[in-house]
Enzyme design. Sequence first.
Site, PDB file in Angstrom:
ATOM      1  N   THR A   9       0.830  -1.200   0.000  1.00 28.48           N
ATOM      2  CA  THR A   9       0.000   0.000   0.000  1.00 28.48           C
ATOM      3  C   THR A   9       0.872   1.261   0.000  1.00 28.48           C
ATOM      4  OG1 THR A   9      -1.601  -1.361   1.152  1.00 28.48           O
ATOM      5  CG2 THR A   9      -2.088   0.969   1.100  1.00 28.48           C
ATOM      6  N   HIS A  10       2.147   1.110  -0.338  1.00 24.84           N
ATOM      7  CA  HIS A  10       3.057   2.257  -0.354  1.00 24.84           C
ATOM      8  C   HIS A  10       2.918   3.032  -1.657  1.00 24.84           C
ATOM      9  CE1 HIS A  10       5.737  -0.312   2.516  1.00 24.84           C
ATOM     10  NE2 HIS A  10       4.621   0.074   3.083  1.00 24.84           N
ATOM     11  N   LEU A  11       1.805   3.762  -1.765  1.00 27.05           N
ATOM     12  CA  LEU A  11       1.577   4.621  -2.925  1.00 27.05           C
ATOM     13  C   LEU A  11       2.078   6.013  -2.580  1.00 27.05           C
ATOM     14  CD1 LEU A  11      -1.966   3.206  -3.352  1.00 27.05           C
ATOM     15  CD2 LEU A  11      -0.254   3.027  -5.135  1.00 27.05           C
TER      16      LEU A  11
END
Lengths: 216, 595
Positions: free
Chosen positions: B522-524
């Site tokens: 989820t490292h956007l």
Amino acid sequence: MRGLAGIAACGTSLASHPARSRPPAPYVPRFFTSAEWAFLIAACDRLIPADENGPGARALDVPRFIDMQMDTPYAFGAQWYMLAPFVQGPDNLGYQLPYAPRDLYRRGIAGMNAHAATRHGRPFADLAPALQDDLLRGAENNRLVFGDIPSSVFFDQLLANVMEGAFSDPVHGGNTGLGGWTMLGFPGARADFMDWVDRYGAHYPLGSVSISGETA
Amino acid sequence: MSDDARRLKPVDVVIVGGGWAGSIMAKEMTEAGRSVVMLERGPDRSTASEGAYPASIDELEANFRYKLFQDLSKNTVTIRNNSQQTALPYRRMAAFLPGEGVGGAGLHWSGVHFRIPPDDLRMRSRVIEKYGAGFIPEGMNLQDYGVTYEELEPFFDKAEKVFGTSGEPYMINGKVVGKGNVFSPSRSDHFPLPALKDVYTAHLFRKAAEEAGFHPYSLPAANASRQYVNPYGAQMGPCNFCGYCSGYACYMYSKASPNVNILPVLRQHPLFDLRAGCHVLKVELDADGRRATGVTYTDPDGKVVTQPAEMVILTAFQFHNVRLMLLSGIGRPYDPVRNEGVVGRNFVYQNVTTSTVWLDRGVETNQYIGAGGGGVAFDDFNSENFDHGPLGFVGGSPVWVNQAGVRAIAAAHSGGPPGTPRWGSAWKAGMIDTYRHSLRIDAHGSNMAYRDVYLDLDPTWKDAYGQPLLRMTFDWKDNDIRMNRYVVDRIGDVAKAMGARRVNLTKREFGRPFDTRQYQTTHLGGGAVMGSDPGTSALNRYLQSWDVHNVFVIGANAFPQGTGYNPTGMVAALAYWAAHHIRTTYLASPGPLAG
């Protein structure tokens, strides 16, 4: 919030089925029809067969788990974005059908039984295991057609729920007797390894435990 | 929309989003004597309820029914690989898992807590200095942050003390003091807590990485290795490696979260007003669009309400911040054809692949033990720690064993080695062998920013409130694929030193598009980036909108390109950095902080 309430409700309903002390009354499905139920039991037991490595999906009550899940918001698609339009695109852009899990089961099982009847003149549940495997592989590899549902979509839904049923906490209705966790070597809700974190390479000695307190 | 909306009593500051960034900003603004309303669209949450043992220790509910995550039925994004495609809605959780509710994803993250490498903050300048401007591939929008490590250091230090971070330092005030990461910059102080113990797989990885000639170190973890009281007086218990970390509220109060480390104090403050179940529709601007006057939101009863405020701080998740700017008309939307405009520009992800190593069957790897932020890494191929010249790519990747706890359903899904069927007896045998005797090694790489990778508003699909969904146009690029493939080969070197029985090196493949169906991370990041040039950044170096000076936007949206590290440590430091400048300069004299 709903999740915790759901667990409590499941725990209560399961308490009336103490599987180990006396033979449980046969589970009566609430969502699946008898024909669908027969398919589900047969298919689950091919996906996770009983063998030398441990119990199969039927002994783990995976069909019961899936039927119980059909009464949760998840099965109605409540957690999915289900607004129109529904446009099909490349597979890698993900699921684009207007169907919730309940719809996928209803249509998918009908499709599997229709293929079984066309090819072999009998419903899926009445086929020999090798023929059942053949149909399941056909669905997995998207070689069957069920109207507008690619057979692999149904297969993936089924397989995902079968894995969940065999390996989730028994409070949800599957993993009976913690048999799934025991064959895997998963301690379940023990969730405290302060004294085991640096026992390198050693086998953890305590059996699995459920949220309900049931132990293997 | 705002004409018929109910208007509430004005406040000094309205904060949109109740996660780490929002909680930090709310704490700082109330300390400065400002009245704060924090709006969170999800439910109120606390560790005492969502983390209560044993009910919270439920993999099905946490990781497969996404109990604590964003409600996609109300709002999602559309995704496509390139601008010729029709983007389609992300209908089911898979590739990334945004959080929702008080605490945000900070309630149920893992806890890896990094400082950014100094070179990453001035990546464009550094690459040009080392390799020349011609080294930057065509179409890559490589940029500097406009802030240095030395400027941020006090705020990294502050965040670590608030989070109760466990780690081993390498250098303090220029002196080597420990066995930490030899590539890490000098610190002003120790970590507040010593490093966590190595789980077995991390222990094996540390030995093998050393034998292979690399420089392993303990991952800095916001999982407390001992009991701890932070500067706010919030208390943490020692991590017991329960293995239920990512996706779970920590029942041991060991994993730092806004809910444990900040909100218990903030909730008592008379100037703080937390409103859960409130979904912000837009930031209201004055007639000439240069000043925000407040926000409009739907309250838990579905009523549309306007909250006037002197300042608006956006602290929602990365892409929600970008979407709110687009919906509100703050900053010029990005145009990929002309490479002009700033809101939506430089959208980036994390370029992570996970490889698997099988050990002898007599060895139990005990993958159910874990701490979300714990493990062992090496940075020999991260950032500018190695010579990219002969390799011909920009970016890098730390390599690590970060065993956060592998649970049973996840193990069943992962199955056996490549080539194993997904079901039946062969699956069962392969899956059990893999669970008991393997370990996972990640290449957690950076993802560079490209001209044709961006965010904008979707023309077709709407959310439950009738507003357009955000559209992602994203694909992996050859530069990043080459970086991944090079670093993953180094994992092969480590596996060999481990005496692996079998190795599956997982690499990105050229020409294989980004797949939204498979969980990655989820490292956007990016989309409303910080910088020193208003032509290429939506925010100045204080995370203040160039165009609307009383709007600050805090989050991974500010990263001009991806880094090899997890984003939360950087987001927290940027929040304290921005808050410091708001408190020392902006409040006394509101206006642009950078010219």
